[in-house]
Design a protein around this motif. Structure first.
Motif, PDB file in Angstrom:
ATOM      1  N   GLN A 166     -28.299  22.181 -43.915  1.00  0.00           N
ATOM      2  CA  GLN A 166     -29.290  21.525 -44.783  1.00  0.00           C
ATOM      3  C   GLN A 166     -28.949  21.736 -46.257  1.00  0.00           C
ATOM      4  N   VAL A 167     -28.577  22.943 -46.614  1.00  0.00           N
ATOM      5  CA  VAL A 167     -28.217  23.244 -48.003  1.00  0.00           C
ATOM      6  C   VAL A 167     -26.973  22.445 -48.396  1.00  0.00           C
ATOM      7  N   HIS A 168     -25.984  22.416 -47.515  1.00  0.00           N
ATOM      8  CA  HIS A 168     -24.726  21.734 -47.821  1.00  0.00           C
ATOM      9  C   HIS A 168     -24.937  20.239 -48.079  1.00  0.00           C
ATOM     10  N   GLN A 169     -25.870  19.624 -47.352  1.00  0.00           N
ATOM     11  CA  GLN A 169     -26.108  18.195 -47.530  1.00  0.00           C
ATOM     12  C   GLN A 169     -26.581  17.880 -48.947  1.00  0.00           C
ATOM     13  N   LYS A 170     -27.305  18.804 -49.550  1.00  0.00           N
ATOM     14  CA  LYS A 170     -27.830  18.585 -50.888  1.00  0.00           C
ATOM     15  C   LYS A 170     -26.990  19.251 -51.975  1.00  0.00           C
ATOM     16  N   PHE A 171     -26.375  20.381 -51.628  1.00  0.00           N
ATOM     17  CA  PHE A 171     -25.596  21.173 -52.598  1.00  0.00           C
ATOM     18  C   PHE A 171     -24.245  21.550 -51.985  1.00  0.00           C
ATOM     19  N   PRO A 172     -23.342  20.588 -51.871  1.00  0.00           N
ATOM     20  CA  PRO A 172     -22.065  20.866 -51.195  1.00  0.00           C
ATOM     21  C   PRO A 172     -21.177  21.883 -51.916  1.00  0.00           C
ATOM     22  N   HIS A 173     -21.395  22.091 -53.205  1.00  0.00           N
ATOM     23  CA  HIS A 173     -20.555  23.016 -53.979  1.00  0.00           C
ATOM     24  C   HIS A 173     -20.899  24.485 -53.761  1.00  0.00           C
ATOM     25  N   VAL A 174     -22.071  24.780 -53.188  1.00  0.00           N
ATOM     26  CA  VAL A 174     -22.502  26.172 -53.007  1.00  0.00           C
ATOM     27  C   VAL A 174     -21.612  26.855 -51.965  1.00  0.00           C
ATOM     28  N   VAL A 175     -21.148  28.054 -52.289  1.00  0.00           N
ATOM     29  CA  VAL A 175     -20.337  28.846 -51.365  1.00  0.00           C
ATOM     30  C   VAL A 175     -21.268  29.412 -50.292  1.00  0.00           C
ATOM     31  N   LYS A 176     -20.915  29.170 -49.016  1.00  0.00           N
ATOM     32  CA  LYS A 176     -21.772  29.592 -47.921  1.00  0.00           C
ATOM     33  C   LYS A 176     -21.060  30.621 -47.036  1.00  0.00           C
ATOM     34  N   ILE A 177     -21.742  31.756 -46.844  1.00  0.00           N
ATOM     35  CA  ILE A 177     -21.208  32.842 -46.025  1.00  0.00           C
ATOM     36  C   ILE A 177     -22.239  33.184 -44.958  1.00  0.00           C
ATOM     37  N   LEU A 178     -21.785  33.246 -43.714  1.00  0.00           N
ATOM     38  CA  LEU A 178     -22.648  33.619 -42.594  1.00  0.00           C
ATOM     39  C   LEU A 178     -22.369  35.082 -42.280  1.00  0.00           C
ATOM     40  N   LEU A 179     -23.376  35.924 -42.411  1.00  0.00           N
ATOM     41  CA  LEU A 179     -23.260  37.368 -42.201  1.00  0.00           C
ATOM     42  C   LEU A 179     -24.185  37.720 -41.048  1.00  0.00           C
ATOM     43  N   THR A 180     -23.634  37.923 -39.856  1.00  0.00           N
ATOM     44  CA  THR A 180     -24.502  38.108 -38.705  1.00  0.00           C
ATOM     45  C   THR A 180     -23.805  38.825 -37.561  1.00  0.00           C
ATOM     46  N   GLY A 181     -24.598  39.451 -36.745  1.00  0.00           N
ATOM     47  CA  GLY A 181     -24.083  40.080 -35.535  1.00  0.00           C
ATOM     48  C   GLY A 181     -24.451  39.284 -34.303  1.00  0.00           C
ATOM     49  N   GLN A 182     -25.153  38.177 -34.494  1.00  0.00           N
ATOM     50  CA  GLN A 182     -25.726  37.452 -33.367  1.00  0.00           C
ATOM     51  C   GLN A 182     -25.181  36.039 -33.140  1.00  0.00           C
ATOM     52  N   ALA A 183     -24.509  35.458 -34.103  1.00  0.00           N
ATOM     53  CA  ALA A 183     -24.136  34.037 -33.994  1.00  0.00           C
ATOM     54  C   ALA A 183     -23.182  33.797 -32.836  1.00  0.00           C
ATOM     55  N   ASN A 184     -23.395  32.683 -32.154  1.00  0.00           N
ATOM     56  CA  ASN A 184     -22.449  32.309 -31.116  1.00  0.00           C
ATOM     57  C   ASN A 184     -21.343  31.449 -31.729  1.00  0.00           C
ATOM     58  N   GLU A 185     -20.256  31.298 -30.991  1.00  0.00           N
ATOM     59  CA  GLU A 185     -19.090  30.572 -31.512  1.00  0.00           C
ATOM     60  C   GLU A 185     -19.430  29.127 -31.878  1.00  0.00           C
ATOM     61  N   ASP A 186     -20.277  28.470 -31.092  1.00  0.00           N
ATOM     62  CA  ASP A 186     -20.654  27.087 -31.385  1.00  0.00           C
ATOM     63  C   ASP A 186     -21.354  26.979 -32.736  1.00  0.00           C
ATOM     64  N   ALA A 187     -22.257  27.928 -33.010  1.00  0.00           N
ATOM     65  CA  ALA A 187     -22.987  27.917 -34.285  1.00  0.00           C
ATOM     66  C   ALA A 187     -22.032  28.128 -35.456  1.00  0.00           C
ATOM     67  N   ILE A 188     -21.083  29.029 -35.286  1.00  0.00           N
ATOM     68  CA  ILE A 188     -20.117  29.290 -36.355  1.00  0.00           C
ATOM     69  C   ILE A 188     -19.266  28.047 -36.598  1.00  0.00           C
ATOM     70  N   GLU A 189     -18.803  27.416 -35.538  1.00  0.00           N
ATOM     71  CA  GLU A 189     -17.990  26.203 -35.670  1.00  0.00           C
ATOM     72  C   GLU A 189     -18.777  25.073 -36.330  1.00  0.00           C
ATOM     73  N   ARG A 190     -20.048  24.914 -35.918  1.00  0.00           N
ATOM     74  CA  ARG A 190     -20.907  23.893 -36.547  1.00  0.00           C
ATOM     75  C   ARG A 190     -21.032  24.145 -38.037  1.00  0.00           C
ATOM     76  N   ALA A 191     -21.255  25.402 -38.407  1.00  0.00           N
ATOM     77  CA  ALA A 191     -21.399  25.741 -39.829  1.00  0.00           C
ATOM     78  C   ALA A 191     -20.088  25.470 -40.577  1.00  0.00           C
ATOM     79  N   LYS A 192     -18.954  25.739 -39.939  1.00  0.00           N
ATOM     80  CA  LYS A 192     -17.659  25.480 -40.586  1.00  0.00           C
ATOM     81  C   LYS A 192     -17.455  23.985 -40.825  1.00  0.00           C
ATOM     82  N   THR A 193     -17.759  23.187 -39.825  1.00  0.00           N
ATOM     83  CA  THR A 193     -17.484  21.755 -39.952  1.00  0.00           C
ATOM     84  C   THR A 193     -18.574  21.006 -40.710  1.00  0.00           C
ATOM     85  N   GLU A 194     -19.841  21.342 -40.480  1.00  0.00           N
ATOM     86  CA  GLU A 194     -20.937  20.578 -41.071  1.00  0.00           C
ATOM     87  C   GLU A 194     -21.486  21.166 -42.367  1.00  0.00           C
ATOM     88  N   ALA A 195     -21.200  22.434 -42.642  1.00  0.00           N
ATOM     89  CA  ALA A 195     -21.716  23.062 -43.864  1.00  0.00           C
ATOM     90  C   ALA A 195     -20.587  23.587 -44.744  1.00  0.00           C
TER      91      ALA A 195
END
Length: 133
Positions: A76-105
């Protein structure tokens, strides 16, 4: 317009406190450090920044939070602010969620918890280099 902002989003206040301490130690007064315990609250804060013309430059987000999950939030943030650096810091994310964030965010980095402060700081620095160019 104030200092650029690094926003940390995690539903655990102890994690947010640690992040803020580590970031202040690494970057001193170069940035403003904002923390919030939910993606919904973060989206409200981001809108306020936009109205105030305050530059949001980095988001460090957990994945498993009540309400909106981290990958969906970053998309959601990327759609409006694509220039913002996005880092996912988590112990719970599954591989699908990480891949989605890489491709879509355009996720800059995934860092597993418990994290290494140096790795986090280096990830932010390398991400900032991508928006400076």
């Amino acid at each position: 317009m104030g200092k650029p902002v690094i926003l940390c989003v995690d539903d655990e206040s102890v994690v947010l406190d640690s992040l803020k301490i580590q970031l202040k130690k690494a970057f001193q007064d170069e940035y403003f450090y904002e923390t919030t315990e939910s993606a919904d609250e973060a989206l409200e804060i981001i809108e306020e920044y936009e109205e105030e013309e305050t530059e949001l430059i980095v988001i460090v987000s957990d994945w498993l939070m009540p309400g909106i999950k981290g990958d969906e939030f970053l998309i959601q943030v990327h759609q409006k602010f694509p220039h913002v650096v996005k880092i996912l810091l988590t112990g719970q994310a599954n591989e699908d969620a990480i891949e989605r964030a890489k491709t879509e965010a355009k996720l800059h980095r995934y860092i597993p918890k418990p994290w290494n402060a140096e790795e986090l700081v280096e990830s932010i620095k390398s991400g900032l280099k991508t928006i400076d160019n």
